[in-house]
Design a protein around this motif. Structure first.
Motif, PDB file in Angstrom:
ATOM      1  N   MET B 256       0.847  -1.151  -0.033  1.00  0.00           N
ATOM      2  CA  MET B 256       0.000   0.235   0.152  1.00  0.00           C
ATOM      3  C   MET B 256       1.061   1.080  -0.149  1.00  0.00           C
ATOM      4  O   MET B 256       0.571   2.072  -0.781  1.00  0.00           O
ATOM      5  N   LYS B 257       2.035   1.168   0.884  1.00  0.00           N
ATOM      6  CA  LYS B 257       2.894   2.369   0.738  1.00  0.00           C
ATOM      7  C   LYS B 257       3.566   2.433  -0.411  1.00  0.00           C
ATOM      8  O   LYS B 257       3.539   3.621  -1.020  1.00  0.00           O
ATOM      9  N   ASN B 258       3.995   1.380  -1.126  1.00  0.00           N
ATOM     10  CA  ASN B 258       4.573   1.688  -2.514  1.00  0.00           C
ATOM     11  C   ASN B 258       3.593   2.071  -3.491  1.00  0.00           C
ATOM     12  O   ASN B 258       4.023   2.891  -4.382  1.00  0.00           O
ATOM     13  N   VAL B 259       2.442   1.618  -3.480  1.00  0.00           N
ATOM     14  CA  VAL B 259       1.345   2.082  -4.491  1.00  0.00           C
ATOM     15  C   VAL B 259       1.154   3.477  -4.308  1.00  0.00           C
ATOM     16  O   VAL B 259       1.237   4.383  -5.268  1.00  0.00           O
ATOM     17  N   GLY B 260       1.405   4.001  -2.953  1.00  0.00           N
ATOM     18  CA  GLY B 260       1.009   5.555  -2.660  1.00  0.00           C
ATOM     19  C   GLY B 260       2.169   6.280  -3.317  1.00  0.00           C
ATOM     20  O   GLY B 260       2.078   7.246  -3.865  1.00  0.00           O
ATOM     21  N   LYS B 261       3.295   5.667  -3.280  1.00  0.00           N
ATOM     22  CA  LYS B 261       4.496   6.485  -3.828  1.00  0.00           C
ATOM     23  C   LYS B 261       4.468   6.686  -5.395  1.00  0.00           C
ATOM     24  O   LYS B 261       4.875   7.465  -5.790  1.00  0.00           O
ATOM     25  N   MET B 262       3.744   5.672  -5.767  1.00  0.00           N
ATOM     26  CA  MET B 262       3.552   5.572  -7.419  1.00  0.00           C
ATOM     27  C   MET B 262       2.530   6.600  -7.765  1.00  0.00           C
ATOM     28  O   MET B 262       2.610   6.882  -8.896  1.00  0.00           O
ATOM     29  N   MET B 263       1.779   6.991  -6.778  1.00  0.00           N
ATOM     30  CA  MET B 263       0.654   7.775  -7.160  1.00  0.00           C
ATOM     31  C   MET B 263       0.817   8.941  -7.849  1.00  0.00           C
ATOM     32  O   MET B 263       1.972   9.513  -6.837  1.00  0.00           O
ATOM     33  N   HIS B 264       0.520   9.628  -8.753  1.00  0.00           N
ATOM     34  CA  HIS B 264       0.841  11.036  -8.979  1.00  0.00           C
ATOM     35  C   HIS B 264       0.503  11.966  -7.959  1.00  0.00           C
ATOM     36  O   HIS B 264      -0.476  11.774  -7.224  1.00  0.00           O
ATOM     37  N   ILE B 265       1.219  12.940  -8.034  1.00  0.00           N
ATOM     38  CA  ILE B 265       0.930  14.066  -6.873  1.00  0.00           C
ATOM     39  C   ILE B 265      -0.494  14.698  -7.139  1.00  0.00           C
ATOM     40  O   ILE B 265      -1.085  15.070  -6.019  1.00  0.00           O
ATOM     41  N   ASP B 266      -1.016  14.824  -8.133  1.00  0.00           N
ATOM     42  CA  ASP B 266      -2.141  15.195  -8.412  1.00  0.00           C
ATOM     43  C   ASP B 266      -3.253  14.547  -7.801  1.00  0.00           C
ATOM     44  O   ASP B 266      -4.427  14.930  -7.786  1.00  0.00           O
ATOM     45  N   LEU B 267      -3.016  13.272  -7.557  1.00  0.00           N
ATOM     46  CA  LEU B 267      -4.035  12.283  -6.943  1.00  0.00           C
ATOM     47  C   LEU B 267      -3.738  12.192  -5.443  1.00  0.00           C
ATOM     48  O   LEU B 267      -4.209  11.242  -4.845  1.00  0.00           O
ATOM     49  N   ARG B 268      -2.915  13.075  -4.733  1.00  0.00           N
ATOM     50  CA  ARG B 268      -2.771  12.961  -3.263  1.00  0.00           C
ATOM     51  C   ARG B 268      -3.296  14.236  -2.564  1.00  0.00           C
ATOM     52  O   ARG B 268      -2.192  15.062  -2.377  1.00  0.00           O
ATOM     53  N   GLU B 269      -4.360  14.547  -2.592  1.00  0.00           N
ATOM     54  CA  GLU B 269      -4.982  15.459  -1.857  1.00  0.00           C
ATOM     55  C   GLU B 269      -4.747  16.906  -2.218  1.00  0.00           C
ATOM     56  O   GLU B 269      -5.142  18.023  -1.642  1.00  0.00           O
ATOM     57  N   THR B 270      -4.273  16.909  -3.442  1.00  0.00           N
ATOM     58  CA  THR B 270      -3.853  18.378  -3.946  1.00  0.00           C
ATOM     59  C   THR B 270      -5.000  19.102  -4.852  1.00  0.00           C
ATOM     60  O   THR B 270      -5.220  20.198  -5.087  1.00  0.00           O
ATOM     61  N   ALA B 271      -6.066  18.110  -4.757  1.00  0.00           N
ATOM     62  CA  ALA B 271      -7.190  18.699  -5.613  1.00  0.00           C
ATOM     63  C   ALA B 271      -6.883  19.194  -7.085  1.00  0.00           C
ATOM     64  O   ALA B 271      -7.633  19.788  -7.656  1.00  0.00           O
ATOM     65  N   LYS B 272      -6.012  18.321  -7.415  1.00  0.00           N
ATOM     66  CA  LYS B 272      -5.782  18.787  -8.985  1.00  0.00           C
ATOM     67  C   LYS B 272      -6.118  17.720  -9.936  1.00  0.00           C
ATOM     68  O   LYS B 272      -5.782  17.756 -11.263  1.00  0.00           O
ATOM     69  N   GLY B 273      -6.236  16.453  -9.479  1.00  0.00           N
ATOM     70  CA  GLY B 273      -6.789  15.328 -10.412  1.00  0.00           C
ATOM     71  C   GLY B 273      -7.776  14.719 -10.062  1.00  0.00           C
ATOM     72  O   GLY B 273      -8.665  15.145  -9.000  1.00  0.00           O
ATOM     73  N   GLY B 274      -8.187  13.343 -10.487  1.00  0.00           N
ATOM     74  CA  GLY B 274      -9.235  12.671 -10.083  1.00  0.00           C
ATOM     75  C   GLY B 274     -10.662  13.297 -10.340  1.00  0.00           C
ATOM     76  O   GLY B 274     -10.806  14.185 -11.296  1.00  0.00           O
ATOM     77  N   LEU B 275     -11.293  13.317  -9.305  1.00  0.00           N
ATOM     78  CA  LEU B 275     -12.841  13.860  -9.236  1.00  0.00           C
ATOM     79  C   LEU B 275     -12.754  15.506  -9.275  1.00  0.00           C
ATOM     80  O   LEU B 275     -13.690  16.196  -9.774  1.00  0.00           O
ATOM     81  N   ALA B 276     -11.718  15.951  -8.738  1.00  0.00           N
ATOM     82  CA  ALA B 276     -11.558  17.322  -8.541  1.00  0.00           C
ATOM     83  C   ALA B 276     -11.108  18.115  -9.895  1.00  0.00           C
ATOM     84  O   ALA B 276     -11.309  19.205  -9.993  1.00  0.00           O
ATOM     85  N   ALA B 277     -10.879  17.308 -10.758  1.00  0.00           N
ATOM     86  CA  ALA B 277     -10.296  17.654 -12.142  1.00  0.00           C
ATOM     87  C   ALA B 277     -11.521  17.741 -13.178  1.00  0.00           C
ATOM     88  O   ALA B 277     -11.237  17.842 -14.449  1.00  0.00           O
TER      89      ALA B 277
END
Lengths: 219, 304
Positions: B256-277
């Motif tokens: 889970m930690k490794n998958v988190g690291k692979m996650m683009h910064i836009d998909l980690r609470e920055t409200a720049k990707g996913g549903l926010a976009a």
């Protein structure tokens, strides 16, 4: 690092965000602890994500609540602007577009009813925990998790011993200690985190321990 | 014996050799690392439980409006529909309780971060409503909370519990894993079954991103808490039925930690990707920014 089970289940806090709300309250609380009296005036600048999403997270209300001395779980946080106004405290909040080193950063300029004046920078580092990274332009770092003694002084040989020997005589154990300075023989500061509270008379003793000690704060 | 566990394996070893539950191991862990005694530890957890109960009650008592005006009354809507729910009335009520706490959070009410404010609905929703339905007392809920805390400690030590570093899998995923494990103990399961339940819960949401619309803990967070509650109950059922996690808990946490690291910064609470976009997400954020500007102008004119 061994985290407490209460870092996992806790803190009890007013939502919506531990970093944007609870952490912001804690950053605000430093204001009246630094001045050691009630606050007369406070100008707050929010940076990064604090500025971007601060209103939606109540970051501004939370910082003001902290400045008024409220805790992160007090229902009055929502009405802190109104309360401050009622108390006649001059408060200004600015949502800055400037970049900051950490996304959740606030700068607070505070003036106490006793005339004491400080400018400090605090960051919210997650889970409601904070770090103070600068006081009066002196870069430093402490977490406010422990009773914290801050001694401002001019960098001079032997000053630290004078302060720590008073603490030892008063049986106050030092948990962590760091010393910061702008440059040699210039403005410096000791940040001493202790295992117990330090009373007013001990603070006075420390203030008088050496001529080059300019200011003593206990947070 | 050293009670300061850092992996699931170590926790299981402690439970086995001392013949204790995970909840008891969590208390002994805290006794070792903090300066609190047993009574103080219990008292602190009781205070947490009281705030949790109050937040459920508050959320379900009347409709709220969140800071953005986007959310606030879905928990009551769910509760009213509970008797018709395909997942069953009991499950629907657990979901409603979980959503209620998250709505209280979004409206600046008091909650207990568990492990974060954004995921604060899952643990109280599942534990308190389940206990209510099965007439279990507060002592049993406290056991559940201590058990959950042990799982949270393991995840925090070996991965992350924050959306900013690991995405939603780390935030609501951790909360669900904690609730699943707690429920297993409250229902008489073994420590290994607890860890299996926690592992399966995390596996089910592996890779879930953190994409809050307008950066607020509202959309999709409240519904993800609803999902988290279901996921927790589901996995506690699977574990108690005897279904095992093929990948052991510790390996799931590391990955889970490794998958988190692979996650683009836009998909980690920055409200720049996913549903926010999404077009709608962007529109909501823009409308909020406009409203913000209006209020600042109003504030400034007041000052002038």
């Amino acid at each position: 690092m061994n985290c407490s089970i209460f870092d996992i289940i806790g803190p009890r806090m007013i939502g919506p965000s531990s970093s944007h709300t609870a952490g912001a309250v804690r950053i605000g609380q430093i204001a009246n602890k630094l001045v050691g009296s009630h606050v007369k005036k406070a100008y707050v600048t929010l940076y990064g994500s604090f500025a971007e999403t601060g209103r939606g997270h109540g970051t501004d209300m939370a910082i003001v609540a902290g400045i008024l001395g409220m805790d992160p779980d007090e229902g009055g946080i929502r009405y802190s602007h109104f309360t401050a106004q009622q108390m006649g405290i001059d408060i200004k909040i600015e949502f800055s577009k400037e970049e900051a080193a950490h996304p959740n950063t606030a700068k607070v300029h505070v003036v106490g009813t006793n005339g004491q004046e400080y400018t400090y920078i605090g960051t919210s580092v997650g889970g409601g925990r904070i770090e103070i990274t600068s006081i009066n332009d002196l870069e430093l770092g402490f977490s406010c998790e422990y009773p914290t003694l801050i001694v401002f002084h001019e960098d001079k040989l032997g000053t630290i011993t004078k302060v720590t020997s008073i603490l030892a005589a008063e049986k106050i154990n030092i948990a962590f200690m760091k010393v910061f300075r702008s440059q040699k023989s210039q403005a410096a500061c000791m940040v001493i985190e202790t295992d117990s509270q330090i009373n007013e008379s001990v603070l006075k003793k420390i203030e008088c321990a050496a001529e080059n000690i300019t200011e003593v704060c206990f947070i | 014996m050293n009670m300061v566990f850092s992996t699931g394996e170590e926790l299981l070893e402690i439970c086995k050799s001392e013949n204790i539950s995970i909840s008891e191991a969590a208390i002994r862990y805290e006794l070792m690392i903090s300066e609190r005694d047993r009574d103080e530890i219990y008292e602190e957890m009781r205070l947490n439980l009281k705030t949790m109960k109050d937040s459920i009650k508050k959320g379900l008592s009347h409709k709220h409006v969140s800071m953005s005006g986007l959310v606030g009354d879905d928990s009551i809507t769910m509760l009213e529909f509970a008797s018709q729910a395909a997942m069953g009335e009991r499950m629907a009520k657990i979901v409603a309780s979980a959503m209620a706490v998250t709505e209280v959070n979004a409206t600046m009410g008091c909650i207990v971060a568990a492990p974060t404010a954004g995921a604060s609905g899952i643990l109280p929703g599942v534990l308190i409503e389940f206990a209510h339905q099965h007439e279990l007392d507060d002592e049993m809920i406290l056991k559940g909370l201590f058990n959950a805390a042990a799982i949270g400690v393991l995840i925090a030590k070996n991965a992350s519990i924050s959306g900013a570093s690991g995405g939603c899998q780390a935030e609501t995923g951790s909360a669900s894993a904690m609730a699943a494990s707690a429920l297993v103990e409250m229902r008489g399961g073994t420590p290994l079954q607890s860890l299996d339940a926690a592992a399966m819960t995390l596996k089910n949401v592996m890779g879930l991103v953190c994409d809050p619309v307008a950066g607020l803990v509202e959309c999709p967070c409240i519904k993800r808490n609803a999902l988290g509650a279901v996921n927790a109950v589901l996995c506690s059922d699977m574990a108690l039925a005897g279904i095992k996690s093929i990948i052991p808990f510790d390996e799931v946490v590391t990955t889970m930690k490794n998958v988190g690291k692979m996650m683009h910064i836009d998909l980690r609470e920055t409200a720049k990707g996913g549903l926010a976009a999404t077009p709608t997400g962007i529109k909501i954020a823009e409308n909020m920014a406009k409203a913000k500007q209006k209020t600042s102008q109003a504030d400034n004119s007041k000052r002038d």
